[in-house]
Design an enzyme around this catalytic site. Sequence first.
Site, PDB file in Angstrom:
ATOM      1  N   LYS A 268      11.394 -19.434  48.483  1.00 12.44           N
ATOM      2  CA  LYS A 268      11.224 -18.265  49.241  1.00 12.44           C
ATOM      3  C   LYS A 268      10.680 -18.612  50.636  1.00 12.44           C
ATOM      4  O   LYS A 268      10.995 -18.147  51.779  1.00 12.44           O
ATOM      5  CB  LYS A 268      10.436 -17.312  48.520  1.00 12.44           C
ATOM      6  N   CYS A 336       9.602   2.440  46.405  1.00  8.97           N
ATOM      7  CA  CYS A 336       9.536   1.897  44.982  1.00  8.97           C
ATOM      8  C   CYS A 336       8.504   1.004  44.853  1.00  8.97           C
ATOM      9  O   CYS A 336       8.666  -0.418  44.554  1.00  8.97           O
ATOM     10  CB  CYS A 336      11.126   1.181  45.178  1.00  8.97           C
ATOM     11  N   CYS A 343       9.887   8.306  43.008  1.00  7.26           N
ATOM     12  CA  CYS A 343      11.352   8.679  42.983  1.00  7.26           C
ATOM     13  C   CYS A 343      11.631   9.947  43.640  1.00  7.26           C
ATOM     14  O   CYS A 343      12.601  10.181  43.971  1.00  7.26           O
ATOM     15  CB  CYS A 343      11.697   8.562  41.565  1.00  7.26           C
ATOM     16  N   CYS A 346      12.362   9.461  47.256  1.00 11.16           N
ATOM     17  CA  CYS A 346      13.548   8.394  47.526  1.00 11.16           C
ATOM     18  C   CYS A 346      14.714   9.079  47.541  1.00 11.16           C
ATOM     19  O   CYS A 346      15.257   9.764  46.557  1.00 11.16           O
ATOM     20  CB  CYS A 346      13.432   7.446  46.413  1.00 11.16           C
ATOM     21  N   CYS A 354      20.453   5.827  42.207  1.00  9.68           N
ATOM     22  CA  CYS A 354      19.661   4.754  41.536  1.00  9.68           C
ATOM     23  C   CYS A 354      19.523   5.114  40.071  1.00  9.68           C
ATOM     24  O   CYS A 354      19.265   6.123  39.671  1.00  9.68           O
ATOM     25  CB  CYS A 354      18.149   4.873  42.108  1.00  9.68           C
TER      26      CYS A 354
END
Length: 450
Positions: A268, A336, A343, A346, A354
């Site tokens: 990463k 998230c 939620c 979102c 989702c």
Amino acid sequence: MRTSRISKETSKIINATSLSPTSRRSTRPSLSRFAHGNSSNKNEHSPELLQDTTDIEDVIPPSRKRKRDPTPRTPIKQSPRKTVTVKTEVEDSITFSPSKERKVRKPARQIKNEETGEVEIHPPNNWAEVYAVVKEMRTAGAAQNAAVDTMGCERLAEEKVSPKVKRYHTLTALMLSSQTKDTTNAVAMGRLQKELPAYKEGEPVGLNLENILAVDPKLLNELIWVVGFHNNKTKYIKVTAEILRDQWDGDIPDSIEGLMSLPGVGPKMAYLCMSTAWGRTEGIGVDVHVHRITNLWGWHKTKGPEETRLALQAWLPKELWHEINWLLVGFGQTVCLPVGRKCGDCELGLEGLCKSAERSKVILGRKTKEEKVKKDEEGIVIEKSEVVKVEEVVNDVPVNADSKAEVFVEGVLELPVEEGLTKEEEKMTLDDIAHAPGQLEKSSKRKSKR
């Protein structure tokens, strides 16, 4: 005597039967004349009597079966509520209420091309729509102003230094970011850039390769103590500085293999460093947010960040490889979250994109968010207003408190608060300083009297 009489009557019966031309079956009517005390016995031998003796089968007519008269059946009483109706299905008359088409989600999958015979990897069917919605949220929605936007590793390098030193800042920030929040990492980088002593008199103070080589490891550990695993990172930074000096002419490696050969640098960090420091995107930098969120969406089922990186690189367009890290890290920091996902705020959950959205939160979010749209006669939207119910949290304020008054606590040093930091960042900074390494004076314990 009784015996002789019986014998006489028996002989008479035999004679009577012998006189008849045909043998007939004795029946009750024919034998009744021989009954005891019957007066008809006197004329029993008369020829008329002999001629009238008939069998019972000839006297009684043949029996016929009794026919029952058909009785009309009375209809059963039916209550008015229970009525029998015959339903006929007519295709033209049946109408169904309009229902939303259920969205089918398909993860990334391997499909063999029949023409070429090669295995092709098809992306998730709704990935472009999900990506566009999240990008809108990151730029102008609930996921904007994330910590990574201002305190990410690619933004912690100083602008006034040379490109070579700037690249070293990016590498150092990435090495410190492991298992550390961006806000905490920004505090550690700020201390290195301002408090790291010069390797000799007349040279600038701050973060550069020469100062890192000359600094005492104990002092370096104290400067970065706020980050996670600061003891190991102190060793990694010192060893990396020696490798860069001896093998890379004081600069950072310009390849993935070279970056990953440094201690404490994983895939990463290497891919993010190549993309930020050298401007070459050769892979996706996948951290815990990218790995967690893409699995929640159902794009794939992977067990670790490295497996997720390979799965994404198989189908995601290369021009999005650098952006997706910034996109999902900020989305994971604001909406998230790892614990307590929002939620209801979102757009993916509200629009049904989702599969892992919590239904109760989505329903509450839809009730809270009301949208009013005004249209003209032609159906064109004239005015669109959005009403969002927001709960305000009011802090307790002391009575007769002066806003400019300063509170002094005995035994606590007054520390200057840096400008440009938010309240949350100031709190994090003060908490980090409160837990600074060092020996604290223990107060004398008083023995409790029992």
